[in-house]
Motif scaffolding. Structure first.
Motif, mmCIF file in Angstrom:
data_model
loop_
_atom_site.group_PDB
_atom_site.id
_atom_site.type_symbol
_atom_site.label_atom_id
_atom_site.label_comp_id
_atom_site.label_asym_id
_atom_site.label_seq_id
_atom_site.Cartn_x
_atom_site.Cartn_y
_atom_site.Cartn_z
ATOM 1 N N VAL A 158 0.844 -1.196 0.000
ATOM 2 C CA VAL A 158 0.000 0.000 0.000
ATOM 3 C C VAL A 158 0.878 1.244 0.000
ATOM 4 O O VAL A 158 1.866 1.313 0.736
ATOM 5 C CB VAL A 158 -0.914 0.007 1.258
ATOM 6 N N ASP A 159 0.527 2.214 -0.809
ATOM 7 C CA ASP A 159 1.252 3.478 -0.845
ATOM 8 C C ASP A 159 1.269 4.097 0.549
ATOM 9 O O ASP A 159 0.223 4.358 1.136
ATOM 10 C CB ASP A 159 0.572 4.434 -1.840
ATOM 11 N N GLY A 160 2.439 4.296 1.092
ATOM 12 C CA GLY A 160 2.569 4.869 2.433
ATOM 13 C C GLY A 160 2.386 3.855 3.546
ATOM 14 O O GLY A 160 2.389 4.209 4.720
ATOM 15 N N GLY A 161 2.231 2.573 3.210
ATOM 16 C CA GLY A 161 1.985 1.551 4.219
ATOM 17 C C GLY A 161 3.172 1.302 5.133
ATOM 18 O O GLY A 161 4.328 1.446 4.726
ATOM 19 N N GLN A 162 2.891 0.953 6.369
ATOM 20 C CA GLN A 162 3.925 0.650 7.346
ATOM 21 C C GLN A 162 3.674 -0.674 8.063
ATOM 22 O O GLN A 162 4.595 -1.261 8.613
ATOM 23 C CB GLN A 162 4.007 1.764 8.386
#
Length: 118
Positions: A34-38
């Motif tokens: 996911v874009d920006g996922g952590q």
């Protein structure tokens, strides 16, 4: 890149996690999904009477949620707590701990990890 990811039950993958014994680890989500996922998210299946993890620290902040069965959690203070279906434990990053299936049935645990910021 998408800002979300849907994983169907047959869309998981199996991986080997260091220090895990008599269990099957499946991954649902990785940060790069996911874009920006952590977050990292998965379900681990522990065999009865001994499946579990070695006593060790993980740098990631963690949440363990028992989906099925019974697991014994031991933290750095040495206290052992039996966790049953619906119970959870939140663990600070870098804290030594272990879990062991002390029950007579397979246990399933939802694992959510937040790796430390880079």
């Amino acid at each position: 890149m998408a800002r979300y990811k849907i994983t169907k039950k047959d869309g998981t993958y199996v991986y080997t996690a260091p220090g895990h014994l008599e269990c099957k680890c499946t991954r649902l989500h990785d940060p790069q999904d996911v874009d920006g996922g952590q977050l990292i998210n998965g379900i681990t299946h522990f065999l009865p009477a001994g499946g579990g993890t070695e006593f060790a620290a993980n740098p990631a902040e963690s949440i363990y949620f028992i989906l099925e069965g019974e697991m014994t959690f031991k933290g750095e203070d040495g206290v052992e707590t039996v966790l049953k279906k619906g119970d959870s434990v939140h663990i600070a990053g870098g804290s030594p701990k272990c879990v062991t299936n002390t029950g007579t049935e397979s246990a399933q645990m939802l694992v959510v990890l937040l790796p430390p910021a880079k």
